[in-house]
Design a protein around this motif. Structure first.
Motif, PDB file in Angstrom:
ATOM      1  N   LEU A  59      17.999  -3.754  -1.333  1.00  0.00           N
ATOM      2  CA  LEU A  59      17.838  -2.328  -2.434  1.00  0.00           C
ATOM      3  C   LEU A  59      16.251  -1.431  -1.271  1.00  0.00           C
ATOM      4  N   GLY A  60      15.873  -2.270  -0.058  1.00  0.00           N
ATOM      5  CA  GLY A  60      14.064  -1.900   0.361  1.00  0.00           C
ATOM      6  C   GLY A  60      15.282  -1.278   1.141  1.00  0.00           C
ATOM      7  N   LEU A  61      16.325  -1.804   1.619  1.00  0.00           N
ATOM      8  CA  LEU A  61      16.817  -1.086   2.646  1.00  0.00           C
ATOM      9  C   LEU A  61      17.500   0.495   2.869  1.00  0.00           C
ATOM     10  N   THR A  62      17.941   0.402   1.782  1.00  0.00           N
ATOM     11  CA  THR A  62      18.720   1.035   1.040  1.00  0.00           C
ATOM     12  C   THR A  62      17.579   2.435   1.050  1.00  0.00           C
ATOM     13  N   ALA A  63      16.351   1.864   0.004  1.00  0.00           N
ATOM     14  CA  ALA A  63      15.676   2.982   0.004  1.00  0.00           C
ATOM     15  C   ALA A  63      15.195   3.830   1.460  1.00  0.00           C
ATOM     16  N   VAL A  64      14.613   2.738   1.957  1.00  0.00           N
ATOM     17  CA  VAL A  64      14.147   2.591   3.290  1.00  0.00           C
ATOM     18  C   VAL A  64      15.204   4.122   4.192  1.00  0.00           C
ATOM     19  N   VAL A  65      16.150   3.691   4.022  1.00  0.00           N
ATOM     20  CA  VAL A  65      17.458   4.628   4.805  1.00  0.00           C
ATOM     21  C   VAL A  65      17.883   6.129   3.858  1.00  0.00           C
ATOM     22  N   SER A  66      17.309   6.025   2.391  1.00  0.00           N
ATOM     23  CA  SER A  66      17.339   7.497   1.776  1.00  0.00           C
ATOM     24  C   SER A  66      16.130   8.134   1.791  1.00  0.00           C
ATOM     25  N   LEU A  67      14.894   7.724   2.453  1.00  0.00           N
ATOM     26  CA  LEU A  67      13.997   8.006   3.243  1.00  0.00           C
ATOM     27  C   LEU A  67      13.440   8.263   4.049  1.00  0.00           C
ATOM     28  N   THR A  68      14.427   8.246   5.451  1.00  0.00           N
ATOM     29  CA  THR A  68      14.502   8.553   6.591  1.00  0.00           C
ATOM     30  C   THR A  68      15.936  10.026   6.806  1.00  0.00           C
ATOM     31  N   ILE A  69      16.865   9.252   5.535  1.00  0.00           N
ATOM     32  CA  ILE A  69      17.449  10.633   5.839  1.00  0.00           C
ATOM     33  C   ILE A  69      16.439  12.325   5.250  1.00  0.00           C
ATOM     34  N   LEU A  70      16.234  11.666   4.227  1.00  0.00           N
ATOM     35  CA  LEU A  70      14.993  12.979   3.697  1.00  0.00           C
ATOM     36  C   LEU A  70      14.285  13.311   4.427  1.00  0.00           C
ATOM     37  N   LEU A  71      13.297  12.852   5.667  1.00  0.00           N
ATOM     38  CA  LEU A  71      12.880  13.182   6.415  1.00  0.00           C
ATOM     39  C   LEU A  71      13.034  13.956   7.392  1.00  0.00           C
TER      40      LEU A  71
ATOM     41  N   LEU B  33       1.171  -1.010   0.115  1.00  0.00           N
ATOM     42  CA  LEU B  33       0.201   0.328   0.646  1.00  0.00           C
ATOM     43  C   LEU B  33       0.801   1.521   0.258  1.00  0.00           C
ATOM     44  N   ALA B  34       1.539   1.126   0.310  1.00  0.00           N
ATOM     45  CA  ALA B  34       2.588   2.532   0.766  1.00  0.00           C
ATOM     46  C   ALA B  34       3.499   2.314  -0.253  1.00  0.00           C
ATOM     47  N   ALA B  35       4.218   1.295  -1.837  1.00  0.00           N
ATOM     48  CA  ALA B  35       4.730   1.572  -2.741  1.00  0.00           C
ATOM     49  C   ALA B  35       3.973   2.296  -3.489  1.00  0.00           C
ATOM     50  N   SER B  36       2.288   1.697  -3.069  1.00  0.00           N
ATOM     51  CA  SER B  36       1.656   2.218  -4.423  1.00  0.00           C
ATOM     52  C   SER B  36       0.858   4.016  -4.932  1.00  0.00           C
ATOM     53  N   GLN B  37       1.519   4.308  -3.041  1.00  0.00           N
ATOM     54  CA  GLN B  37       1.157   6.051  -2.700  1.00  0.00           C
ATOM     55  C   GLN B  37       2.014   6.812  -3.058  1.00  0.00           C
ATOM     56  N   PHE B  38       3.357   6.929  -3.326  1.00  0.00           N
ATOM     57  CA  PHE B  38       4.196   7.170  -4.375  1.00  0.00           C
ATOM     58  C   PHE B  38       4.255   7.720  -4.863  1.00  0.00           C
TER      59      PHE B  38
ATOM     60  N   HIS C  17       1.498  16.615   0.821  1.00  0.00           N
ATOM     61  CA  HIS C  17       2.945  16.309  -0.090  1.00  0.00           C
ATOM     62  C   HIS C  17       4.262  15.710   1.313  1.00  0.00           C
ATOM     63  N   ARG C  18       3.488  16.847   2.397  1.00  0.00           N
ATOM     64  CA  ARG C  18       4.905  16.250   3.339  1.00  0.00           C
ATOM     65  C   ARG C  18       3.867  15.036   4.351  1.00  0.00           C
ATOM     66  N   VAL C  19       3.229  15.469   4.251  1.00  0.00           N
ATOM     67  CA  VAL C  19       2.203  14.208   5.141  1.00  0.00           C
ATOM     68  C   VAL C  19       1.723  13.046   3.895  1.00  0.00           C
ATOM     69  N   THR C  20       1.395  12.947   3.151  1.00  0.00           N
ATOM     70  CA  THR C  20       1.717  11.643   2.614  1.00  0.00           C
ATOM     71  C   THR C  20       3.087  10.867   2.579  1.00  0.00           C
ATOM     72  N   ALA C  21       4.253  12.153   2.567  1.00  0.00           N
ATOM     73  CA  ALA C  21       5.477  11.134   2.326  1.00  0.00           C
ATOM     74  C   ALA C  21       5.475  10.840   3.600  1.00  0.00           C
ATOM     75  N   ARG C  22       5.493  11.213   4.784  1.00  0.00           N
ATOM     76  CA  ARG C  22       5.835  10.884   6.891  1.00  0.00           C
ATOM     77  C   ARG C  22       4.629   9.623   6.803  1.00  0.00           C
ATOM     78  N   SER C  23       3.435   9.668   6.492  1.00  0.00           N
ATOM     79  CA  SER C  23       2.353   8.326   6.804  1.00  0.00           C
ATOM     80  C   SER C  23       2.750   7.498   5.649  1.00  0.00           C
ATOM     81  N   CYS C  24       3.546   6.845   4.557  1.00  0.00           N
ATOM     82  CA  CYS C  24       4.066   6.270   3.496  1.00  0.00           C
ATOM     83  C   CYS C  24       5.162   5.791   4.483  1.00  0.00           C
TER      84      CYS C  24
ATOM     85  N   ALA D  23      18.221  12.091  -2.713  1.00  0.00           N
ATOM     86  CA  ALA D  23      18.334  11.002  -1.662  1.00  0.00           C
ATOM     87  C   ALA D  23      16.851  10.649  -2.369  1.00  0.00           C
ATOM     88  N   VAL D  24      16.234  11.633  -2.906  1.00  0.00           N
ATOM     89  CA  VAL D  24      14.470  10.803  -3.614  1.00  0.00           C
ATOM     90  C   VAL D  24      14.872   9.965  -4.699  1.00  0.00           C
ATOM     91  N   PHE D  25      15.929  10.564  -5.796  1.00  0.00           N
ATOM     92  CA  PHE D  25      16.394   9.550  -6.725  1.00  0.00           C
ATOM     93  C   PHE D  25      16.701   8.059  -6.135  1.00  0.00           C
TER      94      PHE D  25
END
Length: 619
Positions: free
Chosen positions: A210-222, A138-143, A171-178, A244-246
């Motif tokens: 790759l999944g953990l890398t994506a989560v770490v990059s999103l953590t830094i971004l937030l 569901l989180a992936a579908s919200q990207f 934009h910030r609400v959806t990103a942090r919720s996902c 980080a988004v890339f």
């Protein structure tokens, strides 16, 4: 005993159902938003015209008695107060009730769709692996939604009619919720695999890495996108956000391929590419002299001027294909100033696209050589930006402006829009500091619309709170033009407050003949219609006074009472537009709560007050 059966895979229909619900929501918002715009234009056109004499002698049809026909307007005003003027205050940060409601609703929406339909999949007990899988899907579908809400040119704005700057909160609400769903997804999968060697899984399974890398990059971004960090080191946020988004989207794409769900990720690249394509096309179109390597390229160089230690003025000739409306912004790209050549920063356009308000110095005292320059300027006009100096980009711009040099400037825009002030009977414009760059062109546009007969506004209140009285010189010429061009039936009140220090020789700043002395040192005098005052404005008293006047005796001074055929009643429409700091916006919101916009006021014939806040912020 045999091993327990593997958990069923989460259904792939849940994200589609969630998106169907989101589409319905955005469609409803678009219907109301565009319907409101259409209704205001229809009402504006259907209002009967009155001569100035009729307006001056018109008496209010609201004699203080209550009318049940106003109940729909009461409901609208109560909604406005509760949703947008009631706030939770955290230091300098305000959180509106509408923001809280949307945040909680979206979180509940995600949780509801995460746990919906478990019986269909045969899940009758707590299964961490199953639920974490659904959460990740569901989180992936919200990207795609998160990406679209973060771009300047997006389909959500097109459908809903809401500008990208207003959607940035979502934009910030959806990103942090996902992000919370992804944490649950990652934690659940780690918990499920606790009997295995996690390090071995990381080394052998590329999709997990790759999944953990994506989560770490999103953590830094937030973390860097938090308001406290973003407002202090915006350039760090800007670059980190881009990188980080890339990394996040690349990692998410290859991670979801393992579950055959990567089709939810690639639309994010499309939305991002579409926004970049539109922005690049705008830059090329608006800056074709540079892009074509023309000999006239130097004509599009911007001049910089250091107004004071805190403000810089940037002036550039209007590109041939550039058209803008009052209250719009443009992104400025200055390769010689920016740390990164393609770095873009948004600023409000403080000039107006009108020949009525050209600087008078170009109309007077012009030589034959200057006459040609004036003719060119009349065609190109000018884009003027008054920029508040802080750190990073603006600090470097200040150093260049101190030398009064020209810089290469690329323009991307315009973006945003201001409300149609001509649809309201009374317009109150309040600015703090550099917020004048937003309210001044709107104010001048109201006067121009009144001269053309396309505005229903009968009273304008213009308030500017500025630190130093000498800053008045930035807009003194525009105030002269406004004073000279204001129709006799349009009641205009201009009040300027110097918040730090007294106004020296306040009487000498007023030109009784309304002719500025071009030779003398006081070439920034203001017309006598402008009130110069010391101290901070008492916004509560000012706004309450305007509302009380509009509810009855305002008719003597020219306020027009519009008859809405749908409701069959006379209604005063008042617009309050604010651009300034959070503290200024907070003061106005407090002043326009109950009882001034309450049921008793509306039922008794009071005006319907609309509030539009344009706060300082970062893109």
């Amino acid at each position: 005993m045999g091993s327990p059966p593997p958990p069923p895979s989460p259904t792939l229909t849940t994200p589609e159902q969630a998106w169907f619900s989101l589409c319905i929501f955005f469609a409803v918002v678009g219907i109301f938003q565009w319907g409101s715009v259409l209704h205001s234009k229809v009402v504006k056109q259907r209002r009967p015209r009155k001569s100035p004499d009729e307006e001056s002698t018109h008496t209010s049809s609201t004699n203080g008695g209550r009318s049940l026909a106003r109940l729909p307007i009461v409901a609208v005003n109560v909604f406005r107060v509760v949703a947008f003027r009631w706030t939770l205050e955290f230091g300098t940060y305000d959180l509106k009730v509408a923001d809280i409601f949307l945040t909680l609703t979206y979180v509940a929406f995600l949780l509801g769709w995460t746990f919906e339909g478990a019986e269909k999949d045969g899940v009758t007990r707590l299964n961490i692996g199953y639920w974490s899988g659904r959460a990740g899907l569901l989180a992936a579908s919200q990207f795609p939604l998160v990406t679209a809400l973060g771009t300047k040119n997006n389909v959500v704005s097109f459908v809903t009619g809401v500008g990208y700057e207003k959607l940035n909160f979502l934009h910030r609400v959806t990103a942090r919720s996902c992000f919370l769903l992804l944490l649950f997804h990652a934690g659940g999968k780690i918990y499920e695999a606790e009997s295995f060697d996690i390090v071995k899984l990381l080394l052998e399974k590329r999709f997990i890495r790759l999944g953990l890398t994506a989560v770490v990059s999103l953590t830094i971004l937030l973390i860097v996108s938090l308001r406290a960090i973003r407002s202090r080191v915006y350039e760090l946020f800007f670059y980190t956000h881009f990188v980080a988004v890339f990394i996040f989207l690349i990692g998410a794409y290859f991670h979801t391929r393992h579950a055959n769900a990567s089709y939810w990720i690639w639309p994010s690249f499309m939305f991002w590419a579409l926004d970049r394509f539109v922005r690049v096309a705008r830059v090329v179109l608006c800056n074709h002299l540079y892009c074509g390597f023309s000999r006239r390229a130097r004509l599009q160089d911007a001049t910089t001027e250091l107004l004071c230690d805190d403000f810089v003025r940037v002036t550039v000739r209007r590109p041939a294909h550039f058209q803008w409306s009052p209250g719009q912004t443009a992104y400025l790209i200055m390769p010689s100033v920016s740390a990164f050549p393609l770095e873009a920063h948004p600023f409000s356009i403080s000039s107006i696209d009108s020949t009525l308000f050209r600087p008078r110095a170009r109309d007077e005292h012009s030589t034959s050589g200057e006459a040609k320059e004036t003719a060119e300027t009349a065609h190109w006009k000018e884009l003027v930006f008054i920029i508040n100096v802080r750190g990073g980009f603006t600090k470097r711009l200040k150093e260049i402006a101190a030398q009064s040099t020209t810089v290469k400037l690329f323009i991307d825009g315009p973006y945003g829009c201001a409300p149609d002030m001509g649809a309201y009977d009374t317009s109150i414009l309040i600015a703090g500091g550099s917020g004048i760059t937003y309210t001044l062109p709107v104010f001048l546009n109201v006067i121009e619309a009144a001269r053309k007969g396309s505005s229903q506004c009968r009273r304008v209140v213009f308030i500017w709170a500025v630190r130093d009285a000498s800053h008045v010189q930035w807009i003194s010429d525009a105030l002269y033009r406004a004073s000279a061009l204001t129709p006799t039936w349009l009641n205009v009140s201009i009040r300027i407050f110097a918040t730090r220090g007294g106004i020296p020789f306040s009487e000498s700043l007023v030109d009784p003949e309304q002719t500025p002395d071009k030779e003398g040192s006081q070439n920034w005098m203001v017309p006598p219609s402008v009130r110069l005052e010391n101290g901070r404005p008492d916004l509560k008293a000012i706004l309450h006074g305007e509302v009380n006047t509009a509810s009855g005796s305002m008719a003597v001074t020219g306020v027009y009472f519009a008859r809405l055929s749908v409701l069959g009643l006379w209604l005063v429409l008042t617009m309050c537009l604010v651009c300034g700091s959070q503290s200024l916006a907070r003061s106005v919101r407090r002043a326009l709560r109950f009882p001034v916009s309450g049921p008793h006021s509306i039922l008794s014939g009071g005006p319907s007050v609309t509030l539009h806040v344009e706060s300082f912020g970062y893109a």
